[in-house]
Design a protein around this motif. Structure first.
Motif, PDB file in Angstrom:
ATOM      1  N   LEU A 579       0.830  -1.200   0.000  1.00 25.92           N
ATOM      2  CA  LEU A 579       0.000   0.000   0.000  1.00 25.92           C
ATOM      3  C   LEU A 579       0.870   1.258   0.000  1.00 25.92           C
ATOM      4  O   LEU A 579       2.037   1.223   0.376  1.00 25.92           O
ATOM      5  CB  LEU A 579      -0.892   0.035   1.249  1.00 25.92           C
ATOM      6  N   LYS A 580       0.272   2.343  -0.437  1.00 25.56           N
ATOM      7  CA  LYS A 580       0.895   3.657  -0.269  1.00 25.56           C
ATOM      8  C   LYS A 580      -0.201   4.642   0.091  1.00 25.56           C
ATOM      9  O   LYS A 580      -1.253   4.666  -0.546  1.00 25.56           O
ATOM     10  CB  LYS A 580       1.623   4.108  -1.542  1.00 25.56           C
ATOM     11  N   ASP A 581       0.057   5.414   1.114  1.00 25.48           N
ATOM     12  CA  ASP A 581      -0.946   6.355   1.625  1.00 25.48           C
ATOM     13  C   ASP A 581      -2.226   5.624   2.005  1.00 25.48           C
ATOM     14  O   ASP A 581      -3.348   6.131   1.820  1.00 25.48           O
ATOM     15  CB  ASP A 581      -1.249   7.452   0.591  1.00 25.48           C
ATOM     16  N   GLY A 582      -2.068   4.394   2.518  1.00 25.12           N
ATOM     17  CA  GLY A 582      -3.201   3.633   3.013  1.00 25.12           C
ATOM     18  C   GLY A 582      -4.039   2.944   1.960  1.00 25.12           C
ATOM     19  O   GLY A 582      -5.037   2.303   2.277  1.00 25.12           O
ATOM     20  N   ALA A 583      -3.651   3.050   0.683  1.00 20.09           N
ATOM     21  CA  ALA A 583      -4.446   2.452  -0.398  1.00 20.09           C
ATOM     22  C   ALA A 583      -3.571   1.570  -1.276  1.00 20.09           C
ATOM     23  O   ALA A 583      -2.347   1.754  -1.352  1.00 20.09           O
ATOM     24  CB  ALA A 583      -5.089   3.549  -1.240  1.00 20.09           C
ATOM     25  N   LYS A 584      -4.199   0.593  -1.916  1.00 15.29           N
ATOM     26  CA  LYS A 584      -3.483  -0.271  -2.846  1.00 15.29           C
ATOM     27  C   LYS A 584      -2.884   0.575  -3.959  1.00 15.29           C
ATOM     28  O   LYS A 584      -3.519   1.486  -4.479  1.00 15.29           O
ATOM     29  CB  LYS A 584      -4.444  -1.305  -3.443  1.00 15.29           C
ATOM     30  N   MET A 585      -1.628   0.283  -4.304  1.00 12.40           N
ATOM     31  CA  MET A 585      -0.972   1.049  -5.364  1.00 12.40           C
ATOM     32  C   MET A 585      -1.732   0.901  -6.671  1.00 12.40           C
ATOM     33  O   MET A 585      -2.100  -0.201  -7.078  1.00 12.40           O
ATOM     34  CB  MET A 585       0.470   0.588  -5.537  1.00 12.40           C
ATOM     35  N   SER A 586      -1.971   2.035  -7.326  1.00 15.67           N
ATOM     36  CA  SER A 586      -2.739   2.041  -8.569  1.00 15.67           C
ATOM     37  C   SER A 586      -2.338   3.251  -9.394  1.00 15.67           C
ATOM     38  O   SER A 586      -2.171   4.354  -8.855  1.00 15.67           O
ATOM     39  CB  SER A 586      -4.237   2.091  -8.256  1.00 15.67           C
ATOM     40  N   LYS A 587      -2.184   3.054 -10.696  1.00 18.68           N
ATOM     41  CA  LYS A 587      -1.850   4.175 -11.578  1.00 18.68           C
ATOM     42  C   LYS A 587      -2.928   5.252 -11.523  1.00 18.68           C
ATOM     43  O   LYS A 587      -2.642   6.445 -11.562  1.00 18.68           O
ATOM     44  CB  LYS A 587      -1.669   3.673 -13.011  1.00 18.68           C
ATOM     45  N   SER A 588      -4.188   4.816 -11.452  1.00 17.20           N
ATOM     46  CA  SER A 588      -5.293   5.772 -11.437  1.00 17.20           C
ATOM     47  C   SER A 588      -5.273   6.638 -10.185  1.00 17.20           C
ATOM     48  O   SER A 588      -5.730   7.775 -10.195  1.00 17.20           O
ATOM     49  CB  SER A 588      -6.628   5.037 -11.542  1.00 17.20           C
ATOM     50  N   LYS A 589      -4.741   6.097  -9.088  1.00 20.06           N
ATOM     51  CA  LYS A 589      -4.661   6.853  -7.834  1.00 20.06           C
ATOM     52  C   LYS A 589      -3.374   7.667  -7.742  1.00 20.06           C
ATOM     53  O   LYS A 589      -3.209   8.469  -6.819  1.00 20.06           O
ATOM     54  CB  LYS A 589      -4.749   5.904  -6.634  1.00 20.06           C
ATOM     55  N   GLY A 590      -2.454   7.428  -8.657  1.00 17.44           N
ATOM     56  CA  GLY A 590      -1.197   8.168  -8.661  1.00 17.44           C
ATOM     57  C   GLY A 590      -0.301   7.856  -7.486  1.00 17.44           C
ATOM     58  O   GLY A 590       0.500   8.695  -7.065  1.00 17.44           O
ATOM     59  N   ASN A 591      -0.413   6.656  -6.941  1.00 15.20           N
ATOM     60  CA  ASN A 591       0.383   6.321  -5.745  1.00 15.20           C
ATOM     61  C   ASN A 591       1.299   5.123  -5.992  1.00 15.20           C
ATOM     62  O   ASN A 591       1.617   4.384  -5.063  1.00 15.20           O
ATOM     63  CB  ASN A 591      -0.532   6.052  -4.550  1.00 15.20           C
ATOM     64  N   THR A 592       1.701   4.924  -7.239  1.00 20.04           N
ATOM     65  CA  THR A 592       2.582   3.796  -7.548  1.00 20.04           C
ATOM     66  C   THR A 592       4.037   4.163  -7.277  1.00 20.04           C
ATOM     67  O   THR A 592       4.412   5.337  -7.263  1.00 20.04           O
ATOM     68  CB  THR A 592       2.437   3.360  -9.018  1.00 20.04           C
ATOM     69  N   VAL A 593       4.846   3.138  -7.057  1.00 14.79           N
ATOM     70  CA  VAL A 593       6.297   3.295  -6.911  1.00 14.79           C
ATOM     71  C   VAL A 593       6.941   2.405  -7.958  1.00 14.79           C
ATOM     72  O   VAL A 593       6.665   1.207  -8.015  1.00 14.79           O
ATOM     73  CB  VAL A 593       6.766   2.887  -5.501  1.00 14.79           C
ATOM     74  N   ASP A 594       7.786   2.979  -8.793  1.00 18.04           N
ATOM     75  CA  ASP A 594       8.434   2.236  -9.878  1.00 18.04           C
ATOM     76  C   ASP A 594       9.678   1.538  -9.323  1.00 18.04           C
ATOM     77  O   ASP A 594      10.613   2.192  -8.861  1.00 18.04           O
ATOM     78  CB  ASP A 594       8.832   3.197 -10.994  1.00 18.04           C
ATOM     79  N   PRO A 595       9.709   0.189  -9.356  1.00 23.16           N
ATOM     80  CA  PRO A 595      10.898  -0.509  -8.852  1.00 23.16           C
ATOM     81  C   PRO A 595      12.181  -0.091  -9.549  1.00 23.16           C
ATOM     82  O   PRO A 595      13.243  -0.048  -8.919  1.00 23.16           O
ATOM     83  CB  PRO A 595      10.575  -1.989  -9.145  1.00 23.16           C
ATOM     84  N   ASP A 596      12.096   0.241 -10.843  1.00 25.31           N
ATOM     85  CA  ASP A 596      13.296   0.662 -11.578  1.00 25.31           C
ATOM     86  C   ASP A 596      13.914   1.906 -10.957  1.00 25.31           C
ATOM     87  O   ASP A 596      15.146   2.049 -10.890  1.00 25.31           O
ATOM     88  CB  ASP A 596      12.951   0.943 -13.046  1.00 25.31           C
ATOM     89  N   GLU A 597      13.063   2.823 -10.496  1.00 26.59           N
ATOM     90  CA  GLU A 597      13.577   4.059  -9.893  1.00 26.59           C
ATOM     91  C   GLU A 597      14.249   3.778  -8.553  1.00 26.59           C
ATOM     92  O   GLU A 597      15.275   4.385  -8.222  1.00 26.59           O
ATOM     93  CB  GLU A 597      12.434   5.062  -9.713  1.00 26.59           C
ATOM     94  N   ILE A 598      13.678   2.861  -7.790  1.00 25.81           N
ATOM     95  CA  ILE A 598      14.283   2.494  -6.500  1.00 25.81           C
ATOM     96  C   ILE A 598      15.639   1.837  -6.736  1.00 25.81           C
ATOM     97  O   ILE A 598      16.621   2.134  -6.035  1.00 25.81           O
ATOM     98  CB  ILE A 598      13.353   1.544  -5.726  1.00 25.81           C
ATOM     99  N   ILE A 599      15.711   0.952  -7.719  1.00 21.31           N
ATOM    100  CA  ILE A 599      16.976   0.269  -8.023  1.00 21.31           C
ATOM    101  C   ILE A 599      18.025   1.272  -8.475  1.00 21.31           C
ATOM    102  O   ILE A 599      19.193   1.211  -8.060  1.00 21.31           O
ATOM    103  CB  ILE A 599      16.752  -0.813  -9.098  1.00 21.31           C
TER     104      ILE A 599
END
Length: 817
Positions: A579-599
């Motif tokens: 989750l992010k900000d208490g909600a399931k990660m979703s493109k429509s919610k704008g709360n996704t985290v890209d693993p490529d960016e973390i790496i």
């Protein structure tokens, strides 16, 4: 040299690839572990849910390799499905091109995260070779009578333009796109999963020690076994005449035969043959026919909400009393369950009660409480005593169930029977990007199987996908063929298979011999060695769909002689959502985290460490940027502090008795972490507690100055943490230990034994201090030292009593002088 995650990780990923580090051995004398994560749909990008799933399975795989197991840890792609067609419509790309481009990208992402998958056993379910073997299985199942075709009222998704199985309708909507489904009459192929209902239910007991109870309960409820009475209601003479003598009676099933004398109406599903006949022949008024049509077009979920019905102007005869009972159609009666007809007892069923109240139908109470008054303003649904039930009056309601069933059987008007909520699995889909069903329609021969030597029946590449209709049916040439039986002109089946068919046996395909990969779906020798899967990891959202179907296929394959076991997965771990900000990660919610960016920013090891440390794997994980930073800082510190380690190819030999207090404490923390790690991998799966133990050990190691203790600590910790942060552990191990420490680590018992014990000191029951004392002191010595420790509390006091609770507490009872 400072920690450079990019350089370290690229170095070791190249090393593992060049050395085939993750390919299982052909030595079947070794103990084995088959570790498998539910394979992904190739949507194009990994999300953090994927990272969590595969990091968990990778930790298991790496741990068991260190313990000397031969490990199969494969990966594949569940690559047929609607999203590829939707992308084709949206972007103008071919589904195959879109799919395989995505697979290539996701494989690079897997590689960049250091996942220890076998590269030589990779598969995609849209590969023609996979389709060939699957179509062969379908033919075998058809010949065995486990696949059939019939017309039925099906769940239809208007958005995806395809049929859905009952399990794929979630709260009345399509499981994939959330569009409300409608009912549509169509021909459909079905797997006879109901033939295995009893075994699917009873074999859940075999999984109790390895599967989450929640999943077992969900499957048990979905199969929905119930025992009861089956009997016929005969139509009245006048009703038979109204129906032009087309119907004489119909069957009902009830789990409450004890309420038989309380029946005041009978209800049919809107799809029932009698209802259909009444509507088709205009034997009901237009308003009634319109209401029934609306009921049929509603989802099963919606039909359970607001009760509605229509009187059919038809009566049936009660089998025991001979009285007339009105017949209704009711939206809450489902054609899929039982016979699509129910006896209604509104006095003893809340649903029937609500319906009867709405339509002013009579109530007849026939069961009352044992020790209280009967409230006739509501349905009484508990056990009790029968009354107004002829010779059964006075019986306990539970006892009466069996007695009444026996009575029906004696009169030969009914029988004890078992019903299931589980229905046969409809597998036809009206889409292009799926495995074609290998059948042919011949006007002369009927439904004919394709010959196995002609498999695979492959998809045409020149396809026009518009989103309207079935693309294979609209193709100008593909469906036209010759009948394999008579050689005449025929039409190929244009439905493709539900994509859950592919995921129902993919775990067996990984057990193919690589030297015979193209000739057989799996090797009997490899199946015997590798199966069952030891650890299966995936989301709980698959509890009913995929997991039930995979169990069904395993039992079918056993009965076809392909395998010799009953269940595919010994242990199941269902990981929680990210989750992010208490909600399931979703493109429509704008709360996704890209693993490529973390790496790119922190490295793969940081992503892996955070994922396993932030929460136990079965719980939801809340994304936390500062915690990611913290994971990176720990790895950097772990790397930097290794400068004090010396090179060795064996674990340092240490005389524990000669160490000081800090050195002994550091060793103890290291070995405590090691014990915790063993427990985590074998029992608890709480990686966060294991990592916390490693962090505590690291703090203790850096608080002492003995290089032997530090080197031993790193020897153990790099081995223990390698399944979690493999790149940096390999880097440190190569530099100092020549990778010789990546094996099973033995516990040194003396390290865990303390030289001293902490005692609490209380005076008159109040805590006044604490003292650490050497083990083996006499009580007199303990009392003497304790008095000195709390001397200020003893001033002006006389000690009345001295109590020593061994290894725990010193209590002094005092009074003023």
């Amino acid at each position: 040299m400072s920690y450079d995650p990019s350089a370290v990780e690229q170095k070791w990923q190249k090393y593992w690839s060049e050395n085939r580090s993750f390919e299982p051995s052909d030595n079947f004398d070794l103990p084995k572990k088959y570790i498998l994560s539910m394979f992904p749909f190739p949507s194009g990008r990994l999300h953090m849910g994927h990272v969590r799933n595969y990091t968990i399975s990778d930790a298991f795989a790496r741990f068991y390799r260190q313990q000397g197991f031969n490990v199969l840890h494969p990966i594949g792609f569940d690559s047929f499905g609607m999203p590829a067609e939707n992308a084709a419509i949206k972007n103008g790309s071919h589904p195959k091109t879109w799919t395989y481009d995505n697979i290539d990208y996701m494989k690079k992402e897997f590689y960049s995260l250091g996942f220890s998958f076998s590269k030589e056993r990779e598969l995609a379910t849209s590969d023609e070779l996979y389709t060939k073997f699957e179509q062969g299985f379908i033919i075998d199942m058809y010949e065995k009578g486990l696949l059939y075709r019939k017309e039925g009222l099906l769940n239809w998704c208007p958005h995806d333009q395809t049929v859905l199985a009952n399990e794929q309708v979630i709260d009345g909507c399509c499981w994939r796109c959330d569009t409300p489904i409608v009912k549509k009459e169509m021909n459909q192929y079905y797997f006879k999963i109901t033939q295995y209902a009893d075994e699917l239910l009873s074999d859940l007991a075999k999984l109790e020690n390895g599967w989450p109870k929640q999943v077992l309960t969900m499957q048990e409820n979905w199969i929905g076994k119930s025992n009861g009475l089956e009997f016929d209601f005969e139509l009245s003479k006048e009703s038979k005449a109204k129906l032009n003598d087309k119907f004489n009676s119909f069957t009902v099933f009830t789990t409450r035969p004890d309420t038989i004398y309380g029946v005041t109406y009978v209800a049919l599903a809107p799809e029932h043959d009698i209802v259909k006949y009444l509507c088709d022949n205009n034997l009901l008024d237009k308003d009634a026919i319109s209401q029934i049509k609306d009921m049929k077009n509603s989802s099963n979920i919606d039909r359970q909400k607001e009760k509605s019905g229509v009187s059919l102007g038809v009566d049936v005869i009660h089998p025991l009393t001979g009285q007339s009972v009105p017949l209704w159609v009711a939206n809450f009666v489902l054609i899929e369950y039982g016979s699509g007809a129910v006896m209604a007892v509104p006095a003893h069923d809340e649903r029937d009660f609500d319906f009867a109240k709405k339509y002013s139908l009579p109530l007849k109470y026939v069961i009352k409480p044992n020790d209280s008054e009967l409230n006739k303003n509501e349905a009484y649904t508990e056990a009790g005593v029968l009354f107004d039930s002829n010779e059964f009056s006075g019986f306990d309601s539970n006892e009466a169930k069996g007695k009444i069933i026996e009575y029906f059987e004696t009169l030969k008007i009914g029988k004890k029977t078992t019903n299931y909520k589980l229905k046969d699995w409809g597998v036809s889909r009206q889409r292009y990007w799926g495995a074609p069903i290998p059948f042919i329609h011949c006007q002369k021969c009927g439904l004919v199987m394709e010959k196995k030597e002609n498999l695979p029946v492959a998809l045409p590449s020149d396809i026009d996908i518009t989103g309207e209709g079935n693309p294979l049916d609209l193709h100008p040439t593909w469906k036209y063929c010759k009948c394999p039986k008579c050689g005449g002109d025929a039409i190929r089946e244009t439905d493709t298979m539900d994509t859950f068919v592919e995921s129902s046996w993919y775990f067996l395909r990984f057990c193919a011999d690589k030297t015979n990969w193209e000739k057989e779906p799996f090797s009997s020798e490899q199946i015997k060695y590798w199966m069952e899967v030891d650890h299966y990891i995936g989301g709980i959202e698959h509890a009913v769909l995929h997991l039930l179907y995979a169990r069904f296929f395993t039992k079918v394959f056993r009965d076809l002689g392909y395998v010799d076991f009953d269940e595919p997965f010994l242990r199941l771990l269902t990981q929680g959502m990210v989750l992010k900000d208490g909600a399931k990660m979703s493109k429509s919610k704008g709360n996704t985290v890209d693993p490529d960016e973390i790496i790119a920013k922190y490295g793969a090891d940081t992503a892996r460490l955070f994922i396993l440390f932030a929460a136990p794997p079965t719980q939801e994980l809340e994304w936390n940027d500062s915690a990611v930073e913290g994971a990176f800082r720990f790895i950097k510190r772990f790397y930097d502090k290794s400068n004090g380690v010396y090179k060795t190819t064996t674990k340092p030999a240490i005389d524990h008795s000669k160490l000081n207090k800090d050195e002994k404490f550091a060793r103890k923390k290291v070995y405590e972490a090691l014990i915790r790690a063993t427990d985590v991998y074998n029992n608890k799966y709480t990686f966060n507690t294991m990592i916390a133990g490693a962090m505590e050990a690291m703090n203790a190691l850096t608080s002492q100055n003995n290089s032997d203790v530090l080197t031993e600590g790193y020897w153990i910790l790099t081995s223990m943490l390698e399944p979690v942060i493999p790149h940096i552990c390999h880097e440190i191990s190569q530099k100092y230990f020549n990778l010789k420490n990546f094996d099973s680590q033995e516990i040194v018992d003396e390290v865990l034994q303390s030289d001293s014990i902490k005692y609490g000191i209380s005076i008159n029951g109040k805590n006044r201090g604490e003292i650490e004392l050497t083990i083996g002191l006499s009580n007199d010595e303990i009392i003497h030292l304790a008095k000195a420790e709390v001397s200020k509390w003893l001033e002006g006091m006389t000690i009345v009593k001295e109590i020593v609770v061994p290894n725990k507490l010193i209590n002094l009872v005092v009074k003023p002088c």
